[in-house]
Scaffold this motif. Structure first.
Motif, mmCIF file in Angstrom:
data_model
loop_
_atom_site.group_PDB
_atom_site.id
_atom_site.type_symbol
_atom_site.label_atom_id
_atom_site.label_comp_id
_atom_site.label_asym_id
_atom_site.label_seq_id
_atom_site.Cartn_x
_atom_site.Cartn_y
_atom_site.Cartn_z
ATOM 1 N N PRO A 104 0.817 -1.215 0.000
ATOM 2 C CA PRO A 104 0.000 0.000 0.000
ATOM 3 C C PRO A 104 0.852 1.268 0.000
ATOM 4 O O PRO A 104 0.463 2.283 -0.565
ATOM 5 N N VAL A 105 2.045 1.188 0.627
ATOM 6 C CA VAL A 105 2.991 2.312 0.654
ATOM 7 C C VAL A 105 4.376 1.742 0.408
ATOM 8 O O VAL A 105 4.725 0.686 0.943
ATOM 9 N N LEU A 106 5.170 2.445 -0.389
ATOM 10 C CA LEU A 106 6.564 2.084 -0.625
ATOM 11 C C LEU A 106 7.399 3.350 -0.525
ATOM 12 O O LEU A 106 7.079 4.356 -1.170
ATOM 13 N N VAL A 107 8.451 3.302 0.276
ATOM 14 C CA VAL A 107 9.387 4.418 0.396
ATOM 15 C C VAL A 107 10.660 4.037 -0.341
ATOM 16 O O VAL A 107 11.225 2.966 -0.102
ATOM 17 N N VAL A 108 11.108 4.907 -1.238
ATOM 18 C CA VAL A 108 12.371 4.722 -1.948
ATOM 19 C C VAL A 108 13.267 5.879 -1.561
ATOM 20 O O VAL A 108 12.862 7.044 -1.652
ATOM 21 N N GLU A 109 14.472 5.561 -1.085
ATOM 22 C CA GLU A 109 15.401 6.616 -0.701
ATOM 23 C C GLU A 109 16.701 6.467 -1.452
ATOM 24 O O GLU A 109 17.164 5.359 -1.685
ATOM 25 N N GLY A 110 17.244 7.606 -1.837
ATOM 26 C CA GLY A 110 18.540 7.625 -2.479
ATOM 27 C C GLY A 110 18.579 8.642 -3.591
ATOM 28 O O GLY A 110 17.541 9.055 -4.115
ATOM 29 N N ALA A 111 19.798 9.032 -3.945
ATOM 30 C CA ALA A 111 19.979 9.980 -5.034
ATOM 31 C C ALA A 111 19.394 9.394 -6.309
ATOM 32 O O ALA A 111 19.693 8.263 -6.675
ATOM 33 N N GLY A 112 18.540 10.136 -6.952
ATOM 34 C CA GLY A 112 17.892 9.707 -8.178
ATOM 35 C C GLY A 112 16.477 9.207 -7.988
ATOM 36 O O GLY A 112 15.732 9.067 -8.955
#
Length: 179
Positions: A104-112
């Motif tokens: 239901p929720v996805l967090v993506v972290e990082g440059a780009g």
């Protein structure tokens, strides 16, 4: 702030299939991972994908964005499960596959992670930054001296990418990473 952002994310209509995609972007050492981990906790334990698992090596920032789109975003938009192959930095190749499903929720972290092709499907784009000297100190504390020879070449990729993408100016929320 994190609780407020979590409430905002949960209230948003999904834009990545049935998934509410959150992107936490900024340069190396700015505090992306710490912020993303706090946001994941505030969201009740959403999956967290680190761009470090997608970059194909030290010259791979530009190559990772299409991979994020192909492996994660496009399948979710189509209502299919997302999966990716983790880059093994020690072996210099992609390794095992990780299944993200259709959360239901996805967090993506990082440059780009906040590139236009990705953030077009995000309910929240967070930009975090800090002064270069502070970011370098943090990176050395985090990764040790093994990162020092790569700092300038990675920073040059980030500078090109962020200038082309205009990520800071498109962010929904801008965070001072010195705090």
């Amino acid at each position: 702030m994190l609780d407020h952002l979590a409430t905002q994310v949960h209230a948003a209509e999904p834009r990545c299939g049935g998934t509410r995609l959150v992107c936490v972007d900024g340069p190396s050492g700015s505090g992306k991972t710490v912020l993303a981990e706090g946001l994941v906790a505030a969201l009740g334990g959403a999956p967290l994908l680190h761009m470090d698992d997608l970059y194909p090596g030290w010259d791979g920032l530009a190559a990772a964005v299409p991979l994020l789109h192909e492996w994660v975003v496009a399948p979710l938009v189509a209502g299919r499960p997302a999966r990716y192959r983790r880059y093994d930095w020690a072996l210099g190749r992609y390794a095992e596959e990780h299944d993200l499903g259709t959360p239901p929720v996805l967090v993506v972290e990082g440059a780009g992670s906040g590139a236009r092709i990705i953030s077009a499907h995000a309910v929240l784009l967070v930009w975090i930054d800090a002064p270069r000297t502070e970011r370098l100190r943090r990176a050395m504390d985090r990764d040790g001296e093994t990162y020092r020879p790569h700092w300038d070449r990675w920073a040059a990729q980030e500078q090109t990418h962020f200038a082309t993408e205009g990520t800071p100016g498109r962010a929904d929320v801008v965070v001072d990473g010195t705090r």
